[in-house]
Design a protein around this motif. Structure first.
Motif, PDB file in Angstrom:
ATOM      1  N   TYR A 293      92.369  34.209  65.113  1.00  0.00           N
ATOM      2  CA  TYR A 293      91.408  34.253  64.027  1.00  0.00           C
ATOM      3  C   TYR A 293      91.192  32.840  63.493  1.00  0.00           C
ATOM      4  N   VAL A 294      89.959  32.391  63.514  1.00  0.00           N
ATOM      5  CA  VAL A 294      89.598  31.076  62.975  1.00  0.00           C
ATOM      6  C   VAL A 294      88.762  31.290  61.722  1.00  0.00           C
ATOM      7  N   ASP A 295      89.123  30.614  60.643  1.00  0.00           N
ATOM      8  CA  ASP A 295      88.441  30.822  59.367  1.00  0.00           C
ATOM      9  C   ASP A 295      87.027  30.269  59.358  1.00  0.00           C
ATOM     10  N   GLU A 296      86.848  29.098  59.964  1.00  0.00           N
ATOM     11  CA  GLU A 296      85.552  28.434  59.921  1.00  0.00           C
ATOM     12  C   GLU A 296      85.244  27.791  61.271  1.00  0.00           C
ATOM     13  N   ALA A 297      83.955  27.733  61.619  1.00  0.00           N
ATOM     14  CA  ALA A 297      83.535  27.053  62.844  1.00  0.00           C
ATOM     15  C   ALA A 297      82.193  26.374  62.597  1.00  0.00           C
ATOM     16  N   TYR A 298      82.088  25.142  63.062  1.00  0.00           N
ATOM     17  CA  TYR A 298      80.869  24.353  62.869  1.00  0.00           C
ATOM     18  C   TYR A 298      80.421  23.820  64.227  1.00  0.00           C
ATOM     19  N   PHE A 299      79.265  24.312  64.682  1.00  0.00           N
ATOM     20  CA  PHE A 299      78.701  23.897  65.960  1.00  0.00           C
ATOM     21  C   PHE A 299      77.590  22.897  65.653  1.00  0.00           C
ATOM     22  N   LEU A 300      77.900  21.631  65.786  1.00  0.00           N
ATOM     23  CA  LEU A 300      77.058  20.566  65.224  1.00  0.00           C
ATOM     24  C   LEU A 300      75.985  20.045  66.164  1.00  0.00           C
ATOM     25  N   GLY A 301      76.055  20.395  67.439  1.00  0.00           N
ATOM     26  CA  GLY A 301      75.007  19.959  68.355  1.00  0.00           C
ATOM     27  C   GLY A 301      74.845  18.453  68.431  1.00  0.00           C
ATOM     28  N   GLY A 302      75.956  17.735  68.333  1.00  0.00           N
ATOM     29  CA  GLY A 302      75.912  16.282  68.464  1.00  0.00           C
ATOM     30  C   GLY A 302      75.827  15.531  67.160  1.00  0.00           C
ATOM     31  N   LEU A 303      75.679  16.210  66.024  1.00  0.00           N
ATOM     32  CA  LEU A 303      75.656  15.521  64.730  1.00  0.00           C
ATOM     33  C   LEU A 303      77.044  14.962  64.403  1.00  0.00           C
ATOM     34  N   SER A 304      77.075  13.989  63.531  1.00  0.00           N
ATOM     35  CA  SER A 304      78.341  13.385  63.127  1.00  0.00           C
ATOM     36  C   SER A 304      79.234  14.432  62.458  1.00  0.00           C
ATOM     37  N   LYS A 305      80.522  14.332  62.704  1.00  0.00           N
ATOM     38  CA  LYS A 305      81.469  15.329  62.205  1.00  0.00           C
ATOM     39  C   LYS A 305      82.063  14.980  60.841  1.00  0.00           C
ATOM     40  N   ASP A 306      81.950  13.727  60.416  1.00  0.00           N
ATOM     41  CA  ASP A 306      82.696  13.278  59.247  1.00  0.00           C
ATOM     42  C   ASP A 306      82.296  13.983  57.950  1.00  0.00           C
ATOM     43  N   THR A 307      80.995  14.258  57.755  1.00  0.00           N
ATOM     44  CA  THR A 307      80.556  14.893  56.514  1.00  0.00           C
ATOM     45  C   THR A 307      81.108  16.305  56.393  1.00  0.00           C
ATOM     46  N   VAL A 308      81.043  17.064  57.499  1.00  0.00           N
ATOM     47  CA  VAL A 308      81.574  18.430  57.502  1.00  0.00           C
ATOM     48  C   VAL A 308      83.080  18.414  57.249  1.00  0.00           C
ATOM     49  N   LEU A 309      83.774  17.503  57.886  1.00  0.00           N
ATOM     50  CA  LEU A 309      85.233  17.421  57.726  1.00  0.00           C
ATOM     51  C   LEU A 309      85.619  17.062  56.305  1.00  0.00           C
ATOM     52  N   LYS A 310      84.852  16.189  55.690  1.00  0.00           N
ATOM     53  CA  LYS A 310      85.134  15.817  54.300  1.00  0.00           C
ATOM     54  C   LYS A 310      84.950  17.011  53.376  1.00  0.00           C
ATOM     55  N   GLU A 311      83.876  17.771  53.587  1.00  0.00           N
ATOM     56  CA  GLU A 311      83.626  18.944  52.750  1.00  0.00           C
ATOM     57  C   GLU A 311      84.681  20.023  52.993  1.00  0.00           C
ATOM     58  N   PHE A 312      85.111  20.178  54.218  1.00  0.00           N
ATOM     59  CA  PHE A 312      86.169  21.136  54.549  1.00  0.00           C
ATOM     60  C   PHE A 312      87.487  20.714  53.912  1.00  0.00           C
ATOM     61  N   GLY A 313      87.677  19.404  53.796  1.00  0.00           N
ATOM     62  CA  GLY A 313      88.906  18.887  53.189  1.00  0.00           C
ATOM     63  C   GLY A 313      90.094  18.946  54.112  1.00  0.00           C
TER      64      GLY A 313
END
Length: 310
Positions: free
Chosen positions: A251-271
């Motif tokens: 079971y994974v709580d969250e998944a983000y399929f970014l299609g090549g977008l930068s990962k840093d913003t999502v990771l910062k918001e995820f904390g």
């Protein structure tokens, strides 16, 4: 009789990953063992500052209190001698880290002792040790980047984020993408969405984390241990990821399929307390906002000779 810790998550963390020992490491490099030994003895009552993995380790250990039983064990692993390691021991006590197992190898590689401590995850700032563990397939292992300058956990929950291909899953799909291009990759993944992806170097760790989640109380499905996948994949290749996790019983709580977008913003918001990826192109940016670790390719991986994906 030996203690059975097969149901416990065991994290081996190097002293340089747990604490900030960069000044001390520079003294060792410039003044040798005698200068380093003198410095450590003179400063052994001064607590070390937290390192990149500190908040992760601190929060993981708190899960034992949440679960009301021991589900996490941490082993501090250091190339210090027992004598020069006194400052590390004192720092563990100062921060009230519930750590009872330690390894001081006196300059020798730590990789051979992974099995002896039943390590599931090894975090280190020594790339050679990490590479040895990855090549031997002993456990999940990552080379720790320098810490973000202003990272502070957003709450008391443990948040761990993973890249997908060549980390959780095998490098087969990533190799196809790099050698055949995006269209061939997407077509193959769509046609094989019901075929589980092969296990990568962090697959067993993910499965164990998922089992540990079952030991933790939840409030409206919000566990105190949250797992996220942050990947460059996009539709339609996302379905194979979801179906593989179902096959694994994860079971994974969250998944983000970014299609090549930068990962840093999502990771910062995820904390994320830590983010694991295989590519410097993503880690260079992510390590500025969240603690990050690189999962090296095995020495025999065909990906070593290919250009990184865009």
């Amino acid at each position: 009789m030996p203690i059975n810790i097969s149901d416990i998550l065991v994290v081996g963390v190097s002293s340089r990953a747990l604490f900030n020992l960069e000044e001390e490491n520079e003294i060792f490099n410039t003044q040798g063992i005698s200068g380093f030994r003198k410095y450590q003895l003179e400063h052994e009552d001064e607590p070390l500052e937290p390192g990149t993995a500190f908040h992760l380790i601190q929060s993981l250990l708190h899960l034992n209190e949440t679960a009301k039983k021991r589900i996490v064990e941490v082993v501090v692993m250091s190339r210090n001698s027992p004598e020069t390691g006194v400052r590390i021991m004192n720092s563990v006590e100062k921060y009230k880290l519930d750590i009872t197992r330690m390894a001081f190898s006196g300059g020798e590689s730590l990789a051979p002792y992974i099995d002896g401590f039943d390590i599931d995850l090894f975090l280190s700032k020594d790339l050679m040790d990490v590479q040895s563990v990855i090549d031997a397939k002993k456990c999940a292992a990552a080379y720790i980047y320098a810490p973000p300058t202003d990272f502070k956990p957003s709450d008391n929950r443990v948040k761990i984020a993973f890249d997908a291909d060549a980390v959780l899953f095998s490098d087969e799909s990533e190799h196809r993408y790099k050698t055949e291009g995006i269209e061939a990759f997407q077509k193959y993944e769509l046609e094989n969405q019901d075929v589980p992806l092969g296990e990568g170097p962090f697959a067993k760790l993910l499965i164990k984390l998922s089992k540990i989640q079952e030991e933790l109380p939840t409030t409206i499905e919000l566990s105190s241990l949250r797992i996220a996948i942050v990947t460059a994949r996009s539709a339609p290749s996302h379905m194979r990821v979801i179906k593989t996790l179902r096959k694994w019983g994860v079971y994974v709580d969250e998944a983000y399929f970014l299609g090549g977008l930068s990962k840093d913003t999502v990771l910062k918001e995820f904390g994320a307390h830590i983010f694991f990826d295989d590519q410097d192109v993503h880690l260079t940016e992510s390590s500025k906002v969240v603690p990050s670790g690189k999962v090296p390719y095995a020495s025999d991986s065909p990906l070593l000779n290919l250009k990184p994906k865009k």
